[in-house]
Design an enzyme around this catalytic site. Structure first.
Site, PDB file in Angstrom:
ATOM      1  N   ASP A 168      -5.649  11.642   2.521  1.00  0.00           N
ATOM      2  CA  ASP A 168      -5.985  11.792   1.106  1.00  0.00           C
ATOM      3  C   ASP A 168      -7.433  12.220   0.942  1.00  0.00           C
ATOM      4  O   ASP A 168      -8.282  11.904   1.770  1.00  0.00           O
ATOM      5  CB  ASP A 168      -5.764  10.464   0.382  1.00  0.00           C
ATOM      6  N   ASN A 183      -9.694   2.023   8.414  1.00  0.00           N
ATOM      7  CA  ASN A 183     -11.029   2.149   9.008  1.00  0.00           C
ATOM      8  C   ASN A 183     -11.039   2.029  10.523  1.00  0.00           C
ATOM      9  O   ASN A 183     -12.104   2.153  11.136  1.00  0.00           O
ATOM     10  CB  ASN A 183     -12.004   1.142   8.387  1.00  0.00           C
ATOM     11  N   ASN A 203     -13.166   6.804   5.373  1.00  0.00           N
ATOM     12  CA  ASN A 203     -13.317   5.872   6.500  1.00  0.00           C
ATOM     13  C   ASN A 203     -12.373   6.169   7.661  1.00  0.00           C
ATOM     14  O   ASN A 203     -12.731   5.961   8.822  1.00  0.00           O
ATOM     15  CB  ASN A 203     -13.124   4.433   6.020  1.00  0.00           C
ATOM     16  N   TYR A 248       0.805  -1.221   0.000  1.00  0.00           N
ATOM     17  CA  TYR A 248       0.000   0.000   0.000  1.00  0.00           C
ATOM     18  C   TYR A 248       0.839   1.273   0.000  1.00  0.00           C
ATOM     19  O   TYR A 248       0.287   2.375  -0.045  1.00  0.00           O
ATOM     20  CB  TYR A 248      -0.917   0.034   1.230  1.00  0.00           C
ATOM     21  N   HIS A 291      -4.353   6.237  -1.194  1.00  0.00           N
ATOM     22  CA  HIS A 291      -4.892   6.208   0.168  1.00  0.00           C
ATOM     23  C   HIS A 291      -3.806   6.374   1.231  1.00  0.00           C
ATOM     24  O   HIS A 291      -4.121   6.571   2.403  1.00  0.00           O
ATOM     25  CB  HIS A 291      -5.638   4.894   0.380  1.00  0.00           C
TER      26      HIS A 291
END
Length: 209
Positions: free
Chosen positions: A97, A66, A118, A14, A19
């Site tokens: 973001d 989240n 989230n 990631y 994100h």
């Protein structure tokens, strides 16, 4: 001490996705301060740093996006920073973001709703407050020449690696994000908003949100 949190998802897969812009901003702040974000506390990777002459804790939650609020709440408790409220000045700055803002732009807000993010939902829910400073890094697609906005594709886009050209644009914005944090710390959020919330097409930066 102030708490500066960047939002993202842990894991090398990631690292350079839209994100994770918040994580990348924290890394840029750490680089400018000569520290490494590697200590584990409050469900996050952290580093103590001096930013704009002030002592801050830089943090990247390891809870996944989240559940970011669990880490933020734990760090606020540990640092004995009051939960921000309408009557309590915010000691919390969160960088994340924002799909609603085109890539290459940055905007600051004193407070506000999650807008579908989230990580922001989690923080506001756990803290029971939306009265915290947020620095939003645009990752959305720029408008076409006709002014029509292009939707960036939601979750699939946010969790996919960015292209080399996109990373080049983001790299410049990360410097802006670091300078925005510094200005918030030294001159206050109002002045930082005036400096960084640039007008777009003759309208204020937040007028379309």
């Amino acid at each position: 001490m102030k708490l500066v949190v960047g939002l993202g998802n842990p894991g090398i897969e990631y690292q350079f996705t839209p994100h994770n812009a918040g994580f990348l901003a924290i890394d840029r702040l750490a680089e400018r301060s000569g520290v490494t974000v590697a200590n584990r506390r409050g469900k996050a990777l952290t580093a103590r740093a001096i930013v704009a002459g002030q002592e801050v804790l830089l943090a990247k939650p390891e809870t996944f996006m989240n559940l970011s609020g669990l880490s933020v709440a734990a760090l606020l408790r540990e640092l004995e920073i009051p939960v921000p409220s309408a009557s309590e000045k915010s000691g919390l700055i969160v960088i994340y973001d924002e799909l609603a803002i085109p890539l290459g732009q940055l905007r600051i807000r004193e407070r506000g709703s999650a807008g579908g993010h989230n990580g922001v939902k989690s923080i506001s829910s756990v803290l029971g407050s939306e009265e915290w400073i947020r620095i939003r890094i645009g990752v959305g697609k720029p408008p076409t020449t006709t002014g029509r906005e292009i939707k960036a594709g939601g979750t699939n886009y946010l969790l996919s690696p960015m292209r080399k050209m996109e990373l080049g644009v983001l790299d410049e914005v990360l410097d802006d994000a670091a300078r925005a944090v510094e200005m918030v710390l030294t001159d206050g959020v109002g002045k930082a908003m005036n400096e960084f919330n640039r007008k777009v097409n003759g309208e204020s930066a937040d007028s379309k949100e």
